[in-house]
Motif scaffolding. Structure first.
Motif, PDB file in Angstrom:
ATOM      1  N   GLU A 308      85.465 -21.930   5.653  1.00  0.00           N
ATOM      2  CA  GLU A 308      85.354 -22.491   7.001  1.00  0.00           C
ATOM      3  C   GLU A 308      85.316 -21.374   8.040  1.00  0.00           C
ATOM      4  N   GLY A 309      86.173 -20.362   7.822  1.00  0.00           N
ATOM      5  CA  GLY A 309      86.205 -19.219   8.741  1.00  0.00           C
ATOM      6  C   GLY A 309      84.872 -18.490   8.756  1.00  0.00           C
ATOM      7  N   GLN A 311      81.971 -19.735   7.980  1.00  0.00           N
ATOM      8  CA  GLN A 311      80.933 -20.569   8.597  1.00  0.00           C
ATOM      9  C   GLN A 311      81.074 -20.600  10.116  1.00  0.00           C
ATOM     10  N   GLU A 312      82.310 -20.497  10.587  1.00  0.00           N
ATOM     11  CA  GLU A 312      82.529 -20.426  12.037  1.00  0.00           C
ATOM     12  C   GLU A 312      81.920 -19.128  12.592  1.00  0.00           C
ATOM     13  N   LEU A 313      82.163 -18.015  11.861  1.00  0.00           N
ATOM     14  CA  LEU A 313      81.563 -16.732  12.263  1.00  0.00           C
ATOM     15  C   LEU A 313      80.038 -16.825  12.254  1.00  0.00           C
ATOM     16  N   TYR A 314      79.517 -17.505  11.240  1.00  0.00           N
ATOM     17  CA  TYR A 314      78.055 -17.684  11.097  1.00  0.00           C
ATOM     18  C   TYR A 314      77.501 -18.416  12.319  1.00  0.00           C
ATOM     19  N   ARG A 315      78.151 -19.539  12.659  1.00  0.00           N
ATOM     20  CA  ARG A 315      77.663 -20.330  13.794  1.00  0.00           C
ATOM     21  C   ARG A 315      77.734 -19.544  15.086  1.00  0.00           C
ATOM     22  N   SER A 316      78.825 -18.791  15.280  1.00  0.00           N
ATOM     23  CA  SER A 316      78.919 -18.093  16.571  1.00  0.00           C
ATOM     24  C   SER A 316      77.917 -16.935  16.606  1.00  0.00           C
TER      25      SER A 316
ATOM     26  N   ASP B  20      79.261 -18.595   2.172  1.00  0.00           N
ATOM     27  CA  ASP B  20      79.199 -19.543   3.281  1.00  0.00           C
ATOM     28  C   ASP B  20      77.864 -20.258   3.393  1.00  0.00           C
ATOM     29  N   PRO B  74      78.696 -28.226   7.526  1.00  0.00           N
ATOM     30  CA  PRO B  74      79.708 -27.357   6.938  1.00  0.00           C
ATOM     31  C   PRO B  74      79.876 -27.638   5.443  1.00  0.00           C
TER      32      PRO B  74
END
Lengths: 336, 238
Positions: A308-309, A311-316, B20, B74
């Motif tokens: 999740e972390g 993917q959050e970095l990916y999105r930002s 990811d 996700p």
């Protein structure tokens, strides 16, 4: 009217963002080692982000421009000069017909990307212009550039053509004209001892506690046996609780696999589609460009984060690139 | 031969992230035809359905790996959808595999190690050819090189160790044996396999769609041909 290769450099290939959709047939993805630098160099000259550019490795080529061309160079600082004058990176550059672009010693990073407005006129092979070195297809004749090659360019976008015209009208004695603004450099990392964020791998629990601890607490050195396929690391030996065989399954960019001898390998752009070594971890997508710019001898450390972390970095990261693209378009319209 | 998902029982599986941007559905950790039925069943599903955010999927011996765009969804969201799909798969219709015949000119300059494989197993070269060209081989997966099939089904009677020193260049189309595996080289590459013959057909055709002759789930049959047939087949394909 095009670009002539006077000297090819160590390993100069045409790469885009890679060849997707065919891994089930054993066709590797390849593409730029540093996709971030490639995307930004394309944005700077008004191309689509996935357009093919030159990937220039450590010791760069000498390129003679046979026509006025809008280019951008991003990624590593490999001491680019045009007719002997230093060329600034991360910005649009108007190169005058007859000018010679050369590269010198690597100052920072190891892979530079040169985009040209319109892109290189090489055929799409299996939906991509990336060079597939092992199969000898894609890119420029399926191989790295050689002395005497002539690279043809496709038509530049209207936006780039207008930009080219405006920049060429600037009265200048110089063999090139660069914008004063630049973009994207702040996204790149060129540390010699970076911390690379990873997600736990599918066989992480095959390793003993001591090895799993060592993996995230000790540094690993990038060895000379490192190329577009992968980086062999040297560090503490990672031991298995008991010898186990993994039946082959898919691997991807950033997969960290450990052969029985216990020294990890990070798979990079030219990795095979499948592999049979245990996977201790997987590099977060946002840190692939950091790895791409390392030289042999660099020290890396690993830090485990959650999916999740990552993917959050990916999105930002994607959101920043999106805004950067928008900003570059604005600069090109207003500030010339 | 028809495949069904383990006799109508829901398959047991694990779902794991591969970083990811990819997710692995793992049905087991062995090379096994029954277990591979599950891989094929999920592949058949993907042949007819695209999941949101899915970029591609790669079948292997016991896994299917799905590459996806994390901007579109996700991990946990795709994980949930896949669990639902696999539960439904138990009722998937059976599919007949595609049968692909691969003509092979055995021995001579094309199969410099045929004699070795024969001697190693106390057989005559003709026996090795006969045994190699008899079974139906299952293509478990494609990997290592474009179009390179990981085949199951070779007889242990013609198994042979890899060469002590690998050859620097193995010609395109070479058919080899390594341990109890057999395979065909679609591109020129270094390798340590014992070479027993060569096929005139192209397994990797980068200008065609799909770019390889074989895909996972196919059944391969090797058919012995003469060197004249090999040459005329090569001449035709040029």
């Amino acid at each position: 009217m095009s670009i002539r290769v006077n000297r090819p450099g160590l390993l100069t290939t045409i790469q885009d963002l890679g060849r997707y959709g065919l891994q089930q047939y054993g066709v590797i993805v390849s593409g730029a080692m540093d996709p971030l630098a490639l995307r930004i160099s394309n944005l700077l000259v008004g191309n689509e982000q996935h357009e093919a550019a030159l990937e220039i490795t450590l010791s760069g080529p000498a390129l003679l421009f046979e026509r006025d061309t809008l280019i951008a160079i991003t990624g590593a600082d490999l001491s680019a000069v045009i007719d002997g004058q230093r060329v600034p990176l991360w910005r649009p550059i108007f190169v005058k017909q007859g000018s010679l672009l050369e590269f010198g010693s690597p100052i920072r990073g190891s892979r530079a990307y040169m985009s040209v407005a319109g892109g290189f006129d090489v055929p799409l092979v299996m939906q991509s212009r990336s060079t597939y070195l092992r199969a000898g297809v894609g890119g420029f004749k399926g191989r790295p550039l050689q002395t005497g090659d002539v690279l043809h360019l496709r038509s530049a976008s209207r936006f780039a053509t207008r930009q080219l015209k405006r920049m060429s009208e600037k009265d200048s004695e110089r063999p090139f004209v660069a914008t004063t603004w630049f973009a994207g450099l702040d996204l790149a990392t060129y540390a010699d001892d970076p911390t690379i964020r990873v997600i736990s791998g599918g066989q992480n629990d095959w390793f003993d506690d001591e090895s799993r601890e060592a993996f995230v607490s000790e540094p690993f050195r990038v060895t000379k046996q490192s190329d577009r396929m992968g980086y062999r690391l040297a560090g503490p030996t990672l031991r298995f609780i008991q010898p186990r065989e993994l039946v082959s399954e898919a691997v991807t960019v950033g997969t960290i696999q450990v052969p029985p001898e216990g020294q990890p390998i990070i798979l990079m752009a030219d990795r095979p589609t499948t592999g049979g070594y245990a996977k201790i971890a997987q590099v977060a997508t946002v840190d692939i460009p950091v790895l791409a710019q390392l030289k042999p001898g660099a020290q890396i450390r690993f830090l485990t984060i959650s999916v999740e972390g990552a993917q959050e970095l990916y999105r930002s990261r994607e959101s920043i690139i999106q805004r950067l693209g928008c900003g570059i378009a604005q600069m090109n319209i207003e500030k010339q | 031969m028809a495949f069904s998902v383990i006799k109508g029982k829901p398959a047991s599986f694990q779902i794991l992230p591969l970083g990811d941007a990819a997710i692995v559905v793992k049905f087991g950790d062995t090379i096994d035809r029954e277990l591979h039925h599950n891989v094929q069943a999920l592949e058949n599903y993907f042949a007819h359905h695209c999941l949101q955010g899915m970029i591609e999927h790669v079948p292997a011996y016991a896994t299917v790996t799905i590459y996806y765009d994390p901007l579109q969804r996700p991990f946990h969201d795709l994980d949930q959808e896949l669990r639902g799909i696999i539960a439904e798969l138990a009722a998937a219709p059976e599919a007949d595999p595609r049968i692909v015949e691969i003509p092979v000119s055995y021995g001579g300059e094309f199969g410099p190690d045929l004699e070795f494989v024969a001697r190693h197993n106390s057989l005559k070269p003709e026996d090795v050819i006969q045994i190699h060209s008899t079974p139906d081989y299952l293509v478990y997966m494609i990997g290592f090189a474009p179009g390179f099939p990981y085949l199951g089904g070779m007889s242990q009677r013609i198994a042979a160790p890899r060469r002590d020193s690998p050859r620097l260049q193995i010609p395109v189309g070479s058919v080899g044996i390594a341990g109890s595996q057999t395979g065909v080289y679609p591109i020129e590459t270094p390798g340590g396999w014992q070479l027993i013959g060569r096929t005139p057909i192209e397994l990797f055709r980068p200008r065609e769609i799909p770019p390889t002759r074989l895909r996972a789930g196919d059944v391969v049959r090797f058919r012995p041909i003469t060197i004249e047939e090999y040459n005329s087949s090569r001449a035709k394909s040029r």
